[in-house]
Every structure is written in structure tokens, then in C-alpha cells.
Scaffold this active site. Sequence first.
Site, PDB file in Angstrom:
ATOM      1  N   LYS A 148     -11.523  -7.791   6.494  1.00 10.38           N
ATOM      2  CA  LYS A 148     -10.891  -6.938   7.503  1.00 10.38           C
ATOM      3  C   LYS A 148     -11.832  -5.825   7.890  1.00 10.38           C
ATOM      4  CE  LYS A 148      -7.172  -3.636   7.664  1.00 10.38           C
ATOM      5  NZ  LYS A 148      -6.573  -2.716   6.785  1.00 10.38           N
ATOM      6  N   GLU A 157     -16.693  -7.768  -4.280  1.00 10.00           N
ATOM      7  CA  GLU A 157     -15.262  -7.404  -4.242  1.00 10.00           C
ATOM      8  C   GLU A 157     -14.386  -8.667  -4.237  1.00 10.00           C
ATOM      9  OE1 GLU A 157     -13.817  -4.548  -4.482  1.00 10.00           O
ATOM     10  OE2 GLU A 157     -15.311  -3.027  -3.930  1.00 10.00           O
ATOM     11  N   ARG A 208      -3.004   3.487  12.566  1.00 13.00           N
ATOM     12  CA  ARG A 208      -2.610   4.739  11.928  1.00 13.00           C
ATOM     13  C   ARG A 208      -1.715   5.567  12.828  1.00 13.00           C
ATOM     14  NH1 ARG A 208      -8.347   5.838   8.806  1.00 13.00           N
ATOM     15  NH2 ARG A 208      -8.205   3.935   7.537  1.00 13.00           N
ATOM     16  N   SER A 210      -5.874  -3.559  14.529  1.00 14.36           N
ATOM     17  CA  SER A 210      -5.295  -2.846  15.679  1.00 14.36           C
ATOM     18  C   SER A 210      -6.337  -2.458  16.725  1.00 14.36           C
ATOM     19  CB  SER A 210      -4.558  -1.605  15.180  1.00 14.36           C
ATOM     20  OG  SER A 210      -5.428  -0.778  14.430  1.00 14.36           O
ATOM     21  N   LYS A 263     -12.373  -4.937   2.496  1.00 15.19           N
ATOM     22  CA  LYS A 263     -11.766  -4.077   3.507  1.00 15.19           C
ATOM     23  C   LYS A 263     -12.727  -2.941   3.803  1.00 15.19           C
ATOM     24  CE  LYS A 263      -7.713  -1.317   4.443  1.00 15.19           C
ATOM     25  NZ  LYS A 263      -6.328  -1.048   4.075  1.00 15.19           N
ATOM     26  N   TYR A 296      -2.236  -9.403  16.010  1.00 14.14           N
ATOM     27  CA  TYR A 296      -1.142  -8.910  16.852  1.00 14.14           C
ATOM     28  C   TYR A 296      -0.944  -9.815  18.060  1.00 14.14           C
ATOM     29  CZ  TYR A 296      -1.788  -4.883  13.864  1.00 14.14           C
ATOM     30  OH  TYR A 296      -1.899  -4.077  12.758  1.00 14.14           O
ATOM     31  N   CYS A 300       0.876  -1.170   0.000  1.00 14.46           N
ATOM     32  CA  CYS A 300       0.000   0.000   0.000  1.00 14.46           C
ATOM     33  C   CYS A 300       0.910   1.215   0.000  1.00 14.46           C
ATOM     34  CB  CYS A 300      -0.895   0.007   1.233  1.00 14.46           C
ATOM     35  SG  CYS A 300      -2.197   1.278   1.152  1.00 14.46           S
TER      36      CYS A 300
HETATM   37  C1  PBG Z   1      -3.030   0.029   4.785  1.00 20.95           C
HETATM   38  C2  PBG Z   1      -3.418  -0.810   5.941  1.00 20.95           C
HETATM   39  C3  PBG Z   1      -4.108  -0.407   7.078  1.00 20.95           C
HETATM   40  C4  PBG Z   1      -4.201  -1.530   7.888  1.00 20.95           C
HETATM   41  C5  PBG Z   1      -3.585  -2.570   7.242  1.00 20.95           C
HETATM   42  N1  PBG Z   1      -3.104  -2.119   6.028  1.00 20.95           N
HETATM   43  C6  PBG Z   1      -4.566   0.947   7.456  1.00 20.95           C
HETATM   44  C7  PBG Z   1      -5.723   1.529   6.802  1.00 20.95           C
HETATM   45  O1  PBG Z   1      -6.393   0.972   5.956  1.00 20.95           O
HETATM   46  O2  PBG Z   1      -5.968   2.688   7.151  1.00 20.95           O
HETATM   47  C8  PBG Z   1      -4.869  -1.547   9.214  1.00 20.95           C
HETATM   48  C9  PBG Z   1      -4.475  -2.672  10.100  1.00 20.95           C
HETATM   49  C10 PBG Z   1      -4.845  -2.488  11.518  1.00 20.95           C
HETATM   50  O3  PBG Z   1      -5.645  -1.622  11.902  1.00 20.95           O
HETATM   51  O4  PBG Z   1      -4.308  -3.266  12.319  1.00 20.95           O
HETATM   52  N2  PBG Z   1      -1.657  -0.014   4.541  1.00 20.95           N
END
Ligand code: PBG
Length: 317
Positions: free
Chosen positions: A236, A221, A193, A262, A183, A301, A108
Site C-alpha cells: 500500500k 516486513e 484522513r 484514497s 505500508k 474505491y 487499527c
Molecule cells: C489506517 C489506514 C489508513 C488507510 C487505510 N488504513 C490511513 C493511514 O495509514 O493513515 C489509508 C487508506 C487510503 O488512503 O485509502 N487505519
Amino acid sequence: MDPRLRDLVRESEVSASRLIYPLFVAPGRGVRQGVPSMPGQSVYSVDTLVEEVRAAEADGVRGVILFGIPESKDERATGAYAEDGIVQRALRALRDKAPGVLRVTDVCLCEYTSHGHCGVIEGEKVANDPTLELLARTAVSHARAGADMVAPSDMMDGRVGAIRRALDAAGLPDLPILSYAAKYASAFYGPFRDAARSTPAFGDRRSHQMDAANRAEAMREIALDLEEGADVVMVKPALPYLDVIHEARQRFQAPIAAYQVSGEYALIAAAAERGWVDRRAIVLESLGAIRRAGASIILTYFAREAARWLGERRSDR
Ligand code: PBG
């Protein structure tokens, strides 16, 4: 019930071999900087990352996914596809020093752009097609540096196909793609973030992430990503979207991955810290629920401690 009988009739199981451990890597040496909103998780430099991955392997973890935090960010996310980019350096070190652990990379641009969006900005919008080219370059660059699988997480239209074609053209036709297919635009990404310093400077990601209210759209999707050549498709976040995982399992033959993100980690970690819930029990139960819903692979995690607990559980019988 007799525990031996209970084990015999159990319908689904969590094992360490199903888990992927997400890790943040940043420049420097000897860095192990705690993420305040994710107690127990850190941002590592390449050297400490190697130590963490080896320790996780000793606990039973068999795969990691890497997120890079570059030294500098720019409009075109140069750090994402640089030969000596942070993820590329981490991959080479892990290939060398922890070769037994599967290396997955998040593909990404949002961690690498100065504005924190997932691609090239034209006007106030992320421009889809110019972004695809940079994502494909990033994926090929990761693969050359030692990624075993690439995981595009941006949700641009057509990125799985673009990455597949670029990998094939680079002589990497067997390199698998794990696509973040369903997603959702989610408040559960907040702590990530903070860690990745990737909160958009303006606007949000609603133009390309899915509305939490939609399930049929997730199926569309996923179908599109599979048509474009995804080998594994991801849902996700995980726990609030078990219905999506379940339906995807019913409809598609491909392996489903689920990302316990997260914010899911932070909720459990914070309540456990206060003694309000039992961390071990709640982690294993939530991973079990994600498996029961139909996920083959779980990104979490909690991977390291869960792998340890699962190993102990086997040996205390
Ligand atoms: C984008 C990405 C994100 C996460 C994984 N890949 C951030 C987003 O979409 O803003 C989030 C993972 C998490 O919250 O643990 N590179």
C-alpha cells in the site's frame, strides 16, 4: 488484432472477484455524507451501508473492507473494541442483510484515538506493546461480530502474531489475517484522513510506516508478517509501488493484496471530472497494471463501478 485472439493470449486479467470495496461507516441513520476529496465516495450509517453493499453486490462486488468512524474518540481507542462499536454494529447488520458479501475489517486504532495516532501514547511516542493488546482485542471483537477476515493496518511490531494468538485463544483458529505488511508513509492517504478524521494531532506516522525509498525493507516486513502467521500480505499504496508488488510476487508464495488508496482515487476522479482523462479506461488500465504486477487482490474505491464495467464487457462480446 482479432479480439478473440487477443483475449486468448492475454497474460493477466482483472475480474470483479479480485476486488474489495472500502467503505466508511459512522453513527446515525440515513447518513450518506460525501467525502469532498473523494468525489463519488461517502461516509455511511449502518442502514445506508447495507443499501450500498447490496447495490455493490448487484454490480458484481464480492467483498468489502470496513473503516469505522466512532461517535467519540478517547486515549485508549475504546470504540475500536466495544461490543456495540460502529464496525461491530455494521458487521452484524451485513451478516444479517447482505450475507453474500465477504466482510473484511481494518484493524487499527487511529480512527478511535483522540490524538489520531495508531496506538497508546506514552510521552510523545506510540507505545508498541500496550497497543498490541488493544489491537488483538479489536480483531477478536470484529471476528465475533461477523468479520470473515481481519486486516491490521497499523504497522506496530509483532501485531500479526499477537492477533493470531488472540484469535486462536478465542476459538477462531481459521479466521484469516490480511496484513498491511508493506505500508509506506505516503501522501496518498490524505483524502482518507479527511474521511476518517484520523490525521494525527501532532507528529506523523513515520516512526512505523515505511520510507517510500525502500524496497528491500518491504520484503523484510512481508517475510516477518508471514512468519507471524499472516495469510495474505498487502502492499500500500498500489500504483506508485508496482515494483514492490512485483518483487513480493516473485519472492513469496502467499497471495499479495494491493491497496489503490484514497489519493490514487482522488487523482483519477479529479482529472476525469475535468474531462482530462477517460475515467473508465484509466480505472480498468490501472487495475490491470496492478494485476500484471502480481497482486491477487485489489482494494479499490473504484470496485463498484469497475465490477459493473467488467460485467458489461463480458456481456457485450
Ligand atoms: C489506517 C489506514 C489508513 C488507510 C487505510 N488504513 C490511513 C493511514 O495509514 O493513515 C489509508 C487508506 C487510503 O488512503 O485509502 N487505519
